[in-house]
Motif scaffolding. Structure first.
Motif, PDB file in Angstrom:
ATOM      1  N   HIS A 189      33.569  13.337   4.301  1.00 24.87           N
ATOM      2  CA  HIS A 189      34.605  14.376   4.387  1.00 24.87           C
ATOM      3  C   HIS A 189      34.011  15.758   4.142  1.00 24.87           C
ATOM      4  O   HIS A 189      34.463  16.750   4.707  1.00 24.87           O
ATOM      5  CB  HIS A 189      35.758  14.032   3.422  1.00 24.87           C
ATOM      6  CG  HIS A 189      35.920  14.937   2.240  1.00 24.87           C
ATOM      7  ND1 HIS A 189      35.159  14.819   1.107  1.00 24.87           N
ATOM      8  CD2 HIS A 189      36.780  15.967   2.008  1.00 24.87           C
ATOM      9  CE1 HIS A 189      35.535  15.737   0.231  1.00 24.87           C
ATOM     10  NE2 HIS A 189      36.516  16.452   0.742  1.00 24.87           N
ATOM     11  N   TYR A 190      32.950  15.838   3.311  1.00 26.81           N
ATOM     12  CA  TYR A 190      32.245  17.112   3.167  1.00 26.81           C
ATOM     13  C   TYR A 190      31.532  17.483   4.471  1.00 26.81           C
ATOM     14  O   TYR A 190      31.497  18.653   4.872  1.00 26.81           O
ATOM     15  CB  TYR A 190      31.229  17.037   2.033  1.00 26.81           C
ATOM     16  CG  TYR A 190      31.813  17.215   0.652  1.00 26.81           C
ATOM     17  CD1 TYR A 190      32.565  18.348   0.334  1.00 26.81           C
ATOM     18  CD2 TYR A 190      31.614  16.270  -0.335  1.00 26.81           C
ATOM     19  CE1 TYR A 190      33.106  18.514  -0.934  1.00 26.81           C
ATOM     20  CE2 TYR A 190      32.147  16.425  -1.611  1.00 26.81           C
ATOM     21  CZ  TYR A 190      32.892  17.550  -1.898  1.00 26.81           C
ATOM     22  OH  TYR A 190      33.420  17.710  -3.147  1.00 26.81           O
ATOM     23  N   GLY A 191      30.953  16.475   5.141  1.00 28.11           N
ATOM     24  CA  GLY A 191      30.297  16.743   6.415  1.00 28.11           C
ATOM     25  C   GLY A 191      31.254  17.284   7.456  1.00 28.11           C
ATOM     26  O   GLY A 191      30.915  18.203   8.223  1.00 28.11           O
ATOM     27  N   VAL A 192      32.468  16.732   7.494  1.00 28.64           N
ATOM     28  CA  VAL A 192      33.475  17.217   8.439  1.00 28.64           C
ATOM     29  C   VAL A 192      33.802  18.681   8.169  1.00 28.64           C
ATOM     30  O   VAL A 192      34.114  19.441   9.097  1.00 28.64           O
ATOM     31  CB  VAL A 192      34.741  16.339   8.349  1.00 28.64           C
ATOM     32  CG1 VAL A 192      35.883  16.926   9.169  1.00 28.64           C
ATOM     33  CG2 VAL A 192      34.438  14.919   8.835  1.00 28.64           C
ATOM     34  N   GLN A 193      33.686  19.099   6.916  1.00 24.52           N
ATOM     35  CA  GLN A 193      34.014  20.481   6.579  1.00 24.52           C
ATOM     36  C   GLN A 193      32.994  21.491   7.089  1.00 24.52           C
ATOM     37  O   GLN A 193      33.187  22.702   6.922  1.00 24.52           O
ATOM     38  CB  GLN A 193      34.180  20.612   5.066  1.00 24.52           C
ATOM     39  CG  GLN A 193      35.435  19.965   4.537  1.00 24.52           C
ATOM     40  CD  GLN A 193      35.628  20.203   3.054  1.00 24.52           C
ATOM     41  OE1 GLN A 193      35.643  21.347   2.583  1.00 24.52           O
ATOM     42  NE2 GLN A 193      35.775  19.129   2.297  1.00 24.52           N
ATOM     43  N   LEU A 194      31.932  21.024   7.716  1.00 22.34           N
ATOM     44  CA  LEU A 194      31.039  21.958   8.401  1.00 22.34           C
ATOM     45  C   LEU A 194      31.760  22.674   9.533  1.00 22.34           C
ATOM     46  O   LEU A 194      31.280  23.672  10.069  1.00 22.34           O
ATOM     47  CB  LEU A 194      29.806  21.221   8.939  1.00 22.34           C
ATOM     48  CG  LEU A 194      28.848  20.671   7.872  1.00 22.34           C
ATOM     49  CD1 LEU A 194      27.729  19.873   8.526  1.00 22.34           C
ATOM     50  CD2 LEU A 194      28.261  21.804   7.037  1.00 22.34           C
ATOM     51  N   SER A 195      32.937  22.163   9.909  1.00 28.63           N
ATOM     52  CA  SER A 195      33.758  22.816  10.938  1.00 28.63           C
ATOM     53  C   SER A 195      34.545  23.998  10.388  1.00 28.63           C
ATOM     54  O   SER A 195      35.292  24.642  11.133  1.00 28.63           O
ATOM     55  CB  SER A 195      34.742  21.797  11.541  1.00 28.63           C
ATOM     56  OG  SER A 195      35.623  21.290  10.544  1.00 28.63           O
TER      57      SER A 195
END
Length: 442
Positions: free
Chosen positions: A60-66
């Motif tokens: 979910h942290y990786g998705v927040q790269l958006s």
């Protein structure tokens, strides 16, 4: 661009800032559900490997790269309120789906894993869209002198939201059952979403046609802000400081148990001591940043440097604690670490608010998104890196305490590196303000 003049929106009063802080409380409540409560349920009630919830949280942290994309979207639109509410709806939906999928872990694994991945993707998107737009709104509508206190207030309210929701949800979950878990999660999401809608209602006022901006393509906008040396340097600082900040997240409680022999209840209480220290540090910087005179931006950078150096010192003492073992004043040491972390963290958030409008209005969202992405990637990497480093060192060195000592020492070095970057921020900020001062004197 329209020939009509852009009407500058009025600055928020303390009541308006507190209302936006309620949105942070709501965000914290749902994130607590996904990252803490479901983590425990997966590992204990359903006996899954701890790597499953840890991997989902990292995802979910990786998705927040958006985040820069969502921030750019709110920059290009008429208002930020729809992005805040829409992101919260996505976050709440992801939280409910994650809860339902967790209750199905006793069945076939792979379909449930697919649901969990989808749910945590929704959570990452929701946090990114809502949180980034919220900070952009706060940055664009808060007077410079109030930004340190505003950052402190909103982050304190987020922590309060986490604490309250964790306490209430924990009390309502006993005795545990899957149906009760779903009902509790639905209650948390419903209250959080309703609170968000009430909090943001009317804060921006009615949309005005003359305030609408021509949309710049995302890639061009991102390249433009990345080419600003101060923005780029601050992004690097956010990554390294938050990497140092997050590396101890997953190892502090195991450290207290393995080296100091604390029980699970005692180690949990130790975590509470750390959070109390964080709150105290945030309050100090928030009050000090608002009450004391001087240029707010430069003053915040000094708090950042002091907080990073103090965090490095507290971690160096933790490294010594690993060598000393029982008898060391561990609670005082952890409280000092929390206090120092709170100082630098809220000063960094205040600096984000101060720097978000650099280059004129209309770019706050994408700047906040860039820094949010740097923070999310650091958090996603940091927790895993700390845990993996301890596990790897324990397999190599003869003493468990030595493994923790080396990791804490490495974190201290990272914080010193972040302090050096923050010193460069001080210099850059001063250089940026001198031309304006000369122009005003001309």
């Amino acid at each position: 661009m329209s020939g009509n003049p852009v009407i500058a929106p009025a600055h928020l009063g303390w009541a308006g800032i507190a209302r936006l802080g309620l949105v942070q409380s709501a965000l914290g409540a749902i994130v607590m559900l996904a990252s803490s409560l479901l983590n425990r349920i997966m590992v204990v009630e359903y006996a899954t490997a701890a790597a499953l919830p840890a991997g989902l949280v990292a995802f979910h942290y990786g998705v927040q790269l958006s985040r820069p994309k969502w921030g750019h979207g709110s920059d290009a639109g008429w208002r930020r309120t729809p992005w805040i509410i829409g992101g919260m709806a996505m976050l709440g939906g992801g939280g409910l789906l994650a809860t339902f999928a967790t209750t199905q872990l006793s069945g076939p694994f792979w379909p449930v894993l697919g649901l969990l991945v989808l749910a945590y993707a929704m959570i990452g998107i929701g946090v990114g869209a809502s949180g980034t737009s919220l900070l952009a709104l706060l940055a664009s509508r808060t007077a410079e002198a109030r930004r340190p206190a505003a950052a402190s207030l909103t982050w304190i309210m987020m922590i309060v939201g986490i604490v309250i929701s964790a306490g209430v949800a924990g009390a309502l979950l006993d005795p545990y059952s899957p149906a009760r878990l779903i009902n509790v999660a639905a209650g948390v999401v419903a209250v959080a979403f309703t609170l968000t809608c009430i909090a943001v209602w009317g804060v921006e006022g009615a949309p005005q046609a003359e305030a609408k901006r021509d949309a710049v393509p995302f890639g061009e906008a991102l390249r433009g802000i990345w080419n600003d040396p101060l923005t780029r340097l601050f992004s690097i600082f956010v990554f390294f400081s938050m990497l140092a900040y997050s590396m101890q997240d997953l190892i502090l409680e195991p450290f207290s148990g393995l080296v100091f022999g604390l029980t699970p209840g005692q180690s949990t209480s130790l975590s509470g001591v750390q959070h109390q220290g964080v709150l105290a540090g945030m309050i100090l910087v928030g009050v000090g940043g608002h009450a004391f005179g001087g240029k707010a931006g430069l003053k915040l950078k000094r708090w950042i440097v002091l907080g990073c150096i103090a965090s490095a010192a507290a971690l160096a003492l933790l490294a010594l604690a690993a060598r000393a073992g029982p008898g060391w004043p561990l609670a005082i040491n952890v409280a000092a670490l929390g206090f120092a972390n709170g100082m630098f963290a809220v000063a960094a958030i205040g600096s984000m608010l101060e720097l978000a409008g650099r280059g004129g209005p209309g770019h706050e969202g994408i700047r906040m998104g860039l820094w949010g992405a740097a923070q999310a990637s650091a958090f996603g990497i940091g927790g895993f890196a700390g845990a993996i480093a301890v596990d790897g060192l324990r397999a190599i060195v003869s003493e468990t305490a030595l493994a923790f000592e080396l990791v804490f020492a490495a974190e201290a070095v990272l914080f010193l590196g972040a302090a050096m970057i923050a010193l460069r921020l001080n210099d850059s900020m001063g250089a940026a303000t001198r031309p304006a001062q000369r122009e005003a004197l001309a």
